[in-house]
Design an enzyme around this catalytic site. Structure first.
Site, PDB file in Angstrom:
ATOM      1  N   ASN A 174       0.862  -1.116  -0.100  1.00  0.00           N
ATOM      2  CA  ASN A 174      -0.087  -0.109   0.039  1.00  0.00           C
ATOM      3  C   ASN A 174       0.920   1.230   0.103  1.00  0.00           C
ATOM      4  O   ASN A 174       1.747   1.457   1.112  1.00  0.00           O
ATOM      5  CB  ASN A 174      -0.882  -0.127   1.228  1.00  0.00           C
ATOM      6  CG  ASN A 174      -1.859   1.234   1.226  1.00  0.00           C
ATOM      7  OD1 ASN A 174      -1.778   1.950   0.582  1.00  0.00           O
ATOM      8  ND2 ASN A 174      -2.487   1.174   2.565  1.00  0.00           N
ATOM      9  N   ARG A 209      -3.039  -2.149  -2.895  1.00  0.00           N
ATOM     10  CA  ARG A 209      -4.473  -1.330  -2.563  1.00  0.00           C
ATOM     11  C   ARG A 209      -4.210  -0.211  -3.867  1.00  0.00           C
ATOM     12  O   ARG A 209      -2.980   0.632  -3.704  1.00  0.00           O
ATOM     13  CB  ARG A 209      -4.043  -0.706  -1.255  1.00  0.00           C
ATOM     14  CG  ARG A 209      -5.409   0.036  -1.021  1.00  0.00           C
ATOM     15  CD  ARG A 209      -5.259   0.892   0.482  1.00  0.00           C
ATOM     16  NE  ARG A 209      -6.431   1.702   0.528  1.00  0.00           N
ATOM     17  CZ  ARG A 209      -6.487   2.761   1.413  1.00  0.00           C
ATOM     18  NH1 ARG A 209      -5.209   2.988   1.964  1.00  0.00           N
ATOM     19  NH2 ARG A 209      -7.525   3.513   1.595  1.00  0.00           N
ATOM     20  N   HIS A 244     -12.907   3.330   1.002  1.00  0.00           N
ATOM     21  CA  HIS A 244     -12.883   2.330   2.108  1.00  0.00           C
ATOM     22  C   HIS A 244     -13.673   1.177   1.799  1.00  0.00           C
ATOM     23  O   HIS A 244     -14.168   0.358   2.594  1.00  0.00           O
ATOM     24  CB  HIS A 244     -13.532   2.843   3.507  1.00  0.00           C
ATOM     25  CG  HIS A 244     -12.775   3.961   4.284  1.00  0.00           C
ATOM     26  ND1 HIS A 244     -13.284   4.997   4.851  1.00  0.00           N
ATOM     27  CD2 HIS A 244     -11.400   4.483   4.404  1.00  0.00           C
ATOM     28  CE1 HIS A 244     -12.644   6.041   5.246  1.00  0.00           C
ATOM     29  NE2 HIS A 244     -11.291   5.657   4.894  1.00  0.00           N
ATOM     30  N   HIS A 266     -17.258   2.937   9.100  1.00  0.00           N
ATOM     31  CA  HIS A 266     -15.363   2.941   9.331  1.00  0.00           C
ATOM     32  C   HIS A 266     -15.355   4.271   9.849  1.00  0.00           C
ATOM     33  O   HIS A 266     -15.460   5.333   9.113  1.00  0.00           O
ATOM     34  CB  HIS A 266     -15.136   2.857   7.853  1.00  0.00           C
ATOM     35  CG  HIS A 266     -13.667   2.843   7.838  1.00  0.00           C
ATOM     36  ND1 HIS A 266     -12.828   1.595   7.734  1.00  0.00           N
ATOM     37  CD2 HIS A 266     -12.816   3.639   7.927  1.00  0.00           C
ATOM     38  CE1 HIS A 266     -11.546   1.980   7.409  1.00  0.00           C
ATOM     39  NE2 HIS A 266     -11.378   3.267   7.944  1.00  0.00           N
ATOM     40  N   LEU A 267     -14.868   4.307  11.255  1.00  0.00           N
ATOM     41  CA  LEU A 267     -14.674   5.488  11.905  1.00  0.00           C
ATOM     42  C   LEU A 267     -13.235   5.577  12.297  1.00  0.00           C
ATOM     43  O   LEU A 267     -12.714   4.946  13.166  1.00  0.00           O
ATOM     44  CB  LEU A 267     -15.786   5.817  13.040  1.00  0.00           C
ATOM     45  CG  LEU A 267     -17.242   5.422  12.978  1.00  0.00           C
ATOM     46  CD1 LEU A 267     -17.778   5.956  14.189  1.00  0.00           C
ATOM     47  CD2 LEU A 267     -17.660   6.653  11.828  1.00  0.00           C
ATOM     48  N   ARG A 275     -11.453  16.510   8.124  1.00  0.00           N
ATOM     49  CA  ARG A 275     -12.234  16.926   6.943  1.00  0.00           C
ATOM     50  C   ARG A 275     -13.622  17.235   7.320  1.00  0.00           C
ATOM     51  O   ARG A 275     -14.191  16.604   8.343  1.00  0.00           O
ATOM     52  CB  ARG A 275     -12.317  15.685   6.101  1.00  0.00           C
ATOM     53  CG  ARG A 275     -10.948  15.557   5.243  1.00  0.00           C
ATOM     54  CD  ARG A 275     -11.127  14.042   4.447  1.00  0.00           C
ATOM     55  NE  ARG A 275     -10.039  13.359   4.875  1.00  0.00           N
ATOM     56  CZ  ARG A 275     -10.108  12.023   4.529  1.00  0.00           C
ATOM     57  NH1 ARG A 275     -10.861  11.449   3.644  1.00  0.00           N
ATOM     58  NH2 ARG A 275      -8.995  11.203   5.041  1.00  0.00           N
ATOM     59  N   GLY A 283     -10.086   2.580  13.872  1.00  0.00           N
ATOM     60  CA  GLY A 283      -9.589   3.358  14.986  1.00  0.00           C
ATOM     61  C   GLY A 283     -10.522   3.677  16.021  1.00  0.00           C
ATOM     62  O   GLY A 283     -10.753   3.103  17.334  1.00  0.00           O
ATOM     63  N   ASN A 310     -12.490   1.197  19.200  1.00  0.00           N
ATOM     64  CA  ASN A 310     -12.000   1.684  20.517  1.00  0.00           C
ATOM     65  C   ASN A 310     -12.829   2.521  21.363  1.00  0.00           C
ATOM     66  O   ASN A 310     -12.550   2.629  22.439  1.00  0.00           O
ATOM     67  CB  ASN A 310     -10.508   2.101  20.249  1.00  0.00           C
ATOM     68  CG  ASN A 310      -9.436   1.235  19.832  1.00  0.00           C
ATOM     69  OD1 ASN A 310      -9.418   0.242  20.236  1.00  0.00           O
ATOM     70  ND2 ASN A 310      -8.922   1.402  18.553  1.00  0.00           N
ATOM     71  N   GLU A 347      -8.305  -4.950   6.134  1.00  0.00           N
ATOM     72  CA  GLU A 347      -8.221  -4.486   4.756  1.00  0.00           C
ATOM     73  C   GLU A 347      -6.966  -5.293   3.941  1.00  0.00           C
ATOM     74  O   GLU A 347      -7.163  -6.016   3.090  1.00  0.00           O
ATOM     75  CB  GLU A 347      -7.936  -3.212   4.500  1.00  0.00           C
ATOM     76  CG  GLU A 347      -9.249  -2.387   4.728  1.00  0.00           C
ATOM     77  CD  GLU A 347      -9.019  -0.870   5.033  1.00  0.00           C
ATOM     78  OE1 GLU A 347      -8.469  -0.632   6.207  1.00  0.00           O
ATOM     79  OE2 GLU A 347      -9.262  -0.071   4.269  1.00  0.00           O
TER      80      GLU A 347
HETATM   81  P1  AMP Z   1      -7.473   4.554  11.615  1.00  0.00           P
HETATM   82  O1  AMP Z   1      -7.433   5.403  10.679  1.00  0.00           O
HETATM   83  O2  AMP Z   1      -8.360   3.418  11.522  1.00  0.00           O
HETATM   84  O3  AMP Z   1      -5.858   3.975  11.936  1.00  0.00           O
HETATM   85  O4  AMP Z   1      -7.973   5.420  13.207  1.00  0.00           O
HETATM   86  C1  AMP Z   1      -7.158   6.399  13.592  1.00  0.00           C
HETATM   87  C2  AMP Z   1      -8.004   7.103  14.608  1.00  0.00           C
HETATM   88  O5  AMP Z   1      -8.407   6.343  15.481  1.00  0.00           O
HETATM   89  C3  AMP Z   1      -7.072   8.096  15.387  1.00  0.00           C
HETATM   90  O6  AMP Z   1      -6.845   9.387  14.726  1.00  0.00           O
HETATM   91  C4  AMP Z   1      -7.934   8.151  16.615  1.00  0.00           C
HETATM   92  O7  AMP Z   1      -8.491   9.228  16.386  1.00  0.00           O
HETATM   93  C5  AMP Z   1      -8.804   6.919  16.969  1.00  0.00           C
HETATM   94  N1  AMP Z   1      -8.258   6.247  17.920  1.00  0.00           N
HETATM   95  C6  AMP Z   1      -7.519   5.162  18.030  1.00  0.00           C
HETATM   96  N2  AMP Z   1      -7.494   4.533  19.138  1.00  0.00           N
HETATM   97  C7  AMP Z   1      -8.458   5.223  19.771  1.00  0.00           C
HETATM   98  C8  AMP Z   1      -8.948   5.050  21.122  1.00  0.00           C
HETATM   99  N3  AMP Z   1      -8.343   3.984  21.987  1.00  0.00           N
HETATM  100  N4  AMP Z   1      -9.861   5.782  21.564  1.00  0.00           N
HETATM  101  C9  AMP Z   1     -10.532   6.551  20.792  1.00  0.00           C
HETATM  102  N5  AMP Z   1     -10.064   6.821  19.483  1.00  0.00           N
HETATM  103  C10 AMP Z   1      -9.038   6.086  19.149  1.00  0.00           C
END
Ligand code: AMP
Length: 404
Positions: free
Chosen positions: A7, A93, A182, A213-214, A246, A336, A340, A389
């Site tokens: 990727n 990717r 995504h 997907h957050l 964004r 993320g 979490n 992914e």
């Molecule tokens: P990703 O793009 O899936 O890697 O997600 C990254 C985002 O997930 C980070 O910018 C954080 O805002 C959020 N994140 C990661 N770990 C946690 C957590 N334990 N609690 C809240 N937000 C988290």
């Protein structure tokens, strides 16, 4: 088969090596700051079950990065292969497949040309994705390379979902429509959710599922009987949910309004909407949900409002997609934040009892891993499912290369 998943971003190359028979990851890594003027790139290599390695070196371009990736996989302390001959195929990717690719494909000259043509729709992503493909072809000639597109899963959307109500010529001549992103993640978690529903004795195959997907970027999809029928991201990954930096959905008239009121150029407004908005813009604290939650606990009201706007937008789309699908069987949280942050999930699911969602607070707050978040009497369930992914890219690469 051993499949190497690659990727590439503009200054990074991420990789993961899978044994697809067992779905075991043998090693993963990241080479970042490729081509930094006067600086060194940094290599992070994680061989499965052994100590991680981190080191600097001069890496001017993606070809040298691919050479270093193959070297570290085959030599030294992080070695996981005796020779590159053990790699059966490479899966890449690729962000934007436009309307040309509804599935993953074996890469040939025509595919490369098509990805290049679609670069106008993803100028920041498709060119480095192509750099990675070419680098792997140079360093590992004669191996099959497969492209797995972020947009492909969303190609099943009906026209009423992807057309914008602007003059048709912009769609016909320039391809201006909703594509969505995504896709690999939405596909994986929707498929897993359908399996989990089936295991619960429900009709997983025909389920109506909203996938959330957050992460750094945020998007949602409406998936009915395994097919995407709508998604929040549009022509670009700016539309839809509130994200780290964004804005997501805004009134398009805000752009000319700001241009006039503040004398800003379109480039400046574009940068504001992509890099200075979202959680960061609203909170003034950070783009990272973890920092937002810390600020909330310290009593920062702007951070609390940023959190609420973020969650409310997600909840609103859950309702919209329930209407679009004529009902709802499952809501899935991933990436993320989705995996979490229990407070985000709890706020999103609040007031969804009318859809039959009844949250099990203990599972939401204290559980770990892929799990059910709702009580047994819930007509519509909610799940946390960790996205994979890279594994999807490895599976699809293997399927294409073995003719399955
Ligand atoms: P990703 O793009 O899936 O890697 O997600 C990254 C985002 O997930 C980070 O910018 C954080 O805002 C959020 N994140 C990661 N770990 C946690 C957590 N334990 N609690 C809240 N937000 C988290």
């Amino acid at each position: 088969m051993r499949v190497l998943v690659v990727n590439c971003g503009s200054s990074s190359l991420k990789y993961q090596l899978f044994e697809t028979d067992t779905e075991e990851s043998l090693a993963s890594g990241l080479i970042e700051r490729i081509g930094q003027n006067g600086g060194h790139a940094v290599v992070h290599h994680r061989p499965q079950g052994r100590a991680e390695m981190h080191y600097d070196m001069e890496i001017p371009d993606h070809t040298v990065a691919a050479e270093e990736m193959t070297r570290v996989l085959c030599e030294g302390d992080g070695k996981v292969l005796d020779s590159l001959d053990e790699i059966g195929a490479i899966g890449h990717r690729v962000v934007h497949g436009g309307e040309d690719f509804a599935t993953s494909v074996l890469i040939d000259d025509a595919v490369i040309e098509c990805i290049q043509r679609n670069s106008s729709l993803a100028p920041l992503h498709n060119p480095p994705n192509l750099d990675g493909i070419r680098a792997c072809m140079n360093v590992m000639p004669n191996k099959p390379n497969v492209a797995v597109f972020d947009t492909a899963f969303h190609q099943t959307m009906p026209r009423r979902a992807y057309l914008y109500a602007i003059p048709r010529s912009f769609y016909r001549e320039l391809g201006v429509r909703r594509y969505g992103f995504h896709g690999t993640s939405h596909f994986y978690v929707a498929t897993r959710a359908a399996e989990m529903l089936t295991d619960m004795g429900r009709d997983g195959a025909n389920a109506r599922i909203v996938t959330c997907h957050l992460g750094n970027g945020c998007s949602m999809a409406a998936v009915k009987a395994g097919k995407c029928i709508d998604t929040t991201m549009g022509l670009t990954p700016l539309e839809g949910c509130v994200m780290g930096t964004r804005s997501g959905d805004i009134d398009p008239a805000i752009i000319p309004f700001l241009a006039q009121a503040r004398g800003l150029s379109f480039g400046e407004i574009d940068a504001i909407l992509n890099k200075e908005s979202g959680l960061l813009g609203l909170s003034g604290v950070s783009n990272d949900m973890r920092d937002i939650q810390v600020a909330v606990r310290e009593g920062n009201t702007d951070a609390e409002e940023a959190f609420q706007v973020f969650c409310y937008r997600v909840r609103k789309y859950v309702g919209a997609y329930a209407a679009a699908m004529g009902g709802l069987d499952a809501i899935v949280f991933t990436a993320g934040i989705g995996e979490n942050d229990a407070r985000v999930r709890s706020y999103v699911l609040e007031d969804l009892q009318f859809l039959g969602v009844h949250v099990d607070s203990d599972a939401n707050n204290n559980g770990r891993g892929d799990r059910l978040l709702t009580t047994p009497d819930s007509r519509c369930v909610a799940f946390v499912i960790g996205t994979k992914e890279e594994l999807v890219i490895a599976r699809q690469t293997e399927a294409i290369c073995s003719g399955a």
